[in-house]
Design an enzyme around this catalytic site. Structure first.
Site, PDB file in Angstrom:
ATOM      1  N   ASN A  12      -1.593   1.678 -10.247  1.00  0.00           N
ATOM      2  CA  ASN A  12      -0.731   2.339  -9.376  1.00  0.00           C
ATOM      3  C   ASN A  12       0.701   1.717 -10.101  1.00  0.00           C
ATOM      4  O   ASN A  12       0.870   0.616 -10.193  1.00  0.00           O
ATOM      5  CB  ASN A  12      -0.503   1.621  -8.063  1.00  0.00           C
ATOM      6  CG  ASN A  12       0.879   1.947  -7.339  1.00  0.00           C
ATOM      7  OD1 ASN A  12       1.457   2.591  -7.621  1.00  0.00           O
ATOM      8  ND2 ASN A  12       0.744   1.400  -6.016  1.00  0.00           N
ATOM      9  N   PRO A  13       1.378   2.317 -10.981  1.00  0.00           N
ATOM     10  CA  PRO A  13       2.429   1.952 -11.849  1.00  0.00           C
ATOM     11  C   PRO A  13       3.599   1.516 -11.053  1.00  0.00           C
ATOM     12  O   PRO A  13       4.504   0.722 -11.469  1.00  0.00           O
ATOM     13  CB  PRO A  13       2.857   3.335 -12.620  1.00  0.00           C
ATOM     14  CG  PRO A  13       2.354   4.213 -11.841  1.00  0.00           C
ATOM     15  CD  PRO A  13       1.037   3.844 -11.117  1.00  0.00           C
ATOM     16  N   SER A  68      -3.790  -2.705  -8.342  1.00  0.00           N
ATOM     17  CA  SER A  68      -2.939  -2.544  -7.301  1.00  0.00           C
ATOM     18  C   SER A  68      -3.074  -3.938  -6.480  1.00  0.00           C
ATOM     19  O   SER A  68      -3.795  -4.718  -6.940  1.00  0.00           O
ATOM     20  CB  SER A  68      -3.017  -1.359  -6.693  1.00  0.00           C
ATOM     21  OG  SER A  68      -1.817  -1.284  -5.914  1.00  0.00           O
ATOM     22  N   ASP A  70      -3.744  -4.661  -2.257  1.00  0.00           N
ATOM     23  CA  ASP A  70      -4.988  -4.236  -1.444  1.00  0.00           C
ATOM     24  C   ASP A  70      -5.040  -2.799  -0.756  1.00  0.00           C
ATOM     25  O   ASP A  70      -5.837  -2.261  -0.230  1.00  0.00           O
ATOM     26  CB  ASP A  70      -5.105  -5.534  -0.270  1.00  0.00           C
ATOM     27  CG  ASP A  70      -5.595  -6.650  -0.715  1.00  0.00           C
ATOM     28  OD1 ASP A  70      -6.511  -6.789  -1.611  1.00  0.00           O
ATOM     29  OD2 ASP A  70      -4.841  -7.738  -0.379  1.00  0.00           O
ATOM     30  N   GLY A  71      -3.814  -2.344  -0.760  1.00  0.00           N
ATOM     31  CA  GLY A  71      -3.631  -0.761  -0.519  1.00  0.00           C
ATOM     32  C   GLY A  71      -4.504   0.052  -1.082  1.00  0.00           C
ATOM     33  O   GLY A  71      -4.966   0.839  -0.714  1.00  0.00           O
ATOM     34  N   GLU A  75      -7.498   2.758   0.473  1.00  0.00           N
ATOM     35  CA  GLU A  75      -7.321   4.149   0.106  1.00  0.00           C
ATOM     36  C   GLU A  75      -8.687   4.572  -0.612  1.00  0.00           C
ATOM     37  O   GLU A  75      -9.291   5.715  -0.221  1.00  0.00           O
ATOM     38  CB  GLU A  75      -6.174   4.388  -1.022  1.00  0.00           C
ATOM     39  CG  GLU A  75      -5.834   5.863  -1.083  1.00  0.00           C
ATOM     40  CD  GLU A  75      -4.679   6.007  -2.092  1.00  0.00           C
ATOM     41  OE1 GLU A  75      -4.675   6.884  -2.714  1.00  0.00           O
ATOM     42  OE2 GLU A  75      -3.775   5.091  -1.751  1.00  0.00           O
ATOM     43  N   GLY A 101      -1.016  -6.324  -7.185  1.00  0.00           N
ATOM     44  CA  GLY A 101       0.073  -6.066  -6.087  1.00  0.00           C
ATOM     45  C   GLY A 101       0.451  -7.509  -5.443  1.00  0.00           C
ATOM     46  O   GLY A 101       0.343  -8.444  -6.169  1.00  0.00           O
ATOM     47  N   SER A 102       0.959  -7.661  -4.473  1.00  0.00           N
ATOM     48  CA  SER A 102       1.480  -8.880  -3.820  1.00  0.00           C
ATOM     49  C   SER A 102       0.585  -9.408  -3.028  1.00  0.00           C
ATOM     50  O   SER A 102       0.682 -10.645  -2.802  1.00  0.00           O
ATOM     51  CB  SER A 102       3.012  -8.668  -3.072  1.00  0.00           C
ATOM     52  OG  SER A 102       2.563  -7.532  -2.006  1.00  0.00           O
ATOM     53  N   ARG A 175       6.922 -13.046  -0.546  1.00  0.00           N
ATOM     54  CA  ARG A 175       7.677 -12.295   0.905  1.00  0.00           C
ATOM     55  C   ARG A 175       7.033 -12.619   2.240  1.00  0.00           C
ATOM     56  O   ARG A 175       7.607 -12.667   3.243  1.00  0.00           O
ATOM     57  CB  ARG A 175       7.548 -10.615   0.421  1.00  0.00           C
ATOM     58  CG  ARG A 175       6.118  -9.958   0.479  1.00  0.00           C
ATOM     59  CD  ARG A 175       6.157  -8.633   0.391  1.00  0.00           C
ATOM     60  NE  ARG A 175       4.742  -7.924   0.187  1.00  0.00           N
ATOM     61  CZ  ARG A 175       4.236  -7.227   1.206  1.00  0.00           C
ATOM     62  NH1 ARG A 175       5.103  -7.080   2.414  1.00  0.00           N
ATOM     63  NH2 ARG A 175       3.275  -6.610   1.087  1.00  0.00           N
TER      64      ARG A 175
END
Length: 313
Positions: A12-13, A68, A70-71, A75, A101-102, A175
């Site tokens: 996921n860029p 990415s 965890d999204g 998916e 990812g975050s 965040r």
């Protein structure tokens, strides 16, 4: 040992403003060193990975790697589960992850079990060596659809922190700390039915794996393959309990686990290990399922035992 077929690598860029692509570039040399064959797909739109895995022929694929947060695993796993040939695919295709990812709870869990640091090099090594392990999923039945979850269902405080901090993605994993501190100081109460009992919550979290993010050990007794869901909740009461819970969940010190694996919470919150549960939000608060937003709605949850193959020692 020759590894047959090839990997499908989804990057996921847009994840972490290019973080996922940088992590893939760290992992790639390790896969190349082990002569691993792979095809890289840069996702172009939301659900690109889902659409591909739902429809394409996977007969020459032995693993799917998600780069990415965890999204993307959420998916991908749901796409595979929705395929007509799921039973065959679940035996032939193994899931791997790189922390791009975050959140990165999935990557943290698999590397922790394998006694490795949570980074892309460690994840690439797990994938390259080809060792696999079966893990559970949670089937979540809702009025309009069914979803499988590898991570968690959250409501109340955790859902607010997870979904409400979307605008702070530029901070990375911090965040959750920033928004979580604010939400812990200015708490809300949320009404819902848990196992048909109407309650007022400050906090509700049902997990399959121990980490909710790569630095947040929220369910230290959770196992990926024990056939159980770790459910924690805090009913409305003393304001300070949520603050104490939040601070101690970084290292899992909010509970005690004895030699038999029994869990004793340190405070007034509840920690249960169950095979299934029902949950119905009453307050208009979205559900966070594996970190993805779902509208508040009744959910019936149950464990699907050891039906997903993952790269893990």
């Amino acid at each position: 040992m020759d590894i047959p077929k090839q990997l499908l690598v989804f990057v996921n860029p847009a994840s972490g403003k290019g973080h996922a692509l940088r992590e893939w570039n760290k992992a790639k040399p390790i896969l190349d060193k082990f002569n691993v064959k792979y095809q890289v797909i840069m996702t172009q739109y939301q659900n690109h990975c889902h659409d591909y895995l739902l429809k394409e022929d996977l007969s020459n694929v032995y693993g799917v790697v998600l780069v990415s947060g965890d999204g993307l695993p959420h998916e991908a796993i749901n796409a595979l589960y929705a395929r007509p040939d799921w039973e065959q695919v679940s035996q032939s295709v193994t899931i791997g992850v790189l922390p791009g990812g975050s959140g990165n709870a999935f990557a943290k869990t698999l590397t922790k079990i394998s006694q490795l640091e949570c980074n892309s090099e460690s994840c690439a090594l797990l994938i390259a060596k080809g060792l696999t392990r079966q893990m559970d999923l949670i089937l979540l039945e809702m009025p309009q659809k069914k979803v499988v979850s590898f991570l968690s269902l959250a409501y109340a405080f955790i859902s607010e922190v997870d979904l409400g901090s979307e605008s702070l993605r530029f901070l990375g994993g911090a965040r959750f700390d920033v928004y979580g501190t604010w939400r812990a100081l200015f708490q809300k109460k949320y009404e819902a039915k848990y196992n048909n009992q109407q309650m007022i919550f400050r906090y509700f979290l049902a997990q399959k794996i121990p980490y909710i993010s790569d630095n947040y050990l929220s369910a230290p007794a959770a196992k990926i393959d024990d056939g159980l869901i770790d459910v924690q909740y805090l009913e409305a009461g003393d304001w300070s309990q949520l603050v104490k819970l939040s601070l101690k969940q970084y290292d899992g010190s909010h509970v005690e686990i004895d030699e038999q694996g029994n869990v004793k919470p340190k405070g007034n919150w509840k920690y249960e290990k169950v095979q299934e549960y029902t949950f119905e939000p009453i307050t208009n608060c979205p559900l966070s399922i594996d970190g993805e937003r779902y509208p508040p709605q009744p959910v019936k949850a149950k464990v699907l035992s050891k039906i997903l193959k993952v790269f893990c020692y």
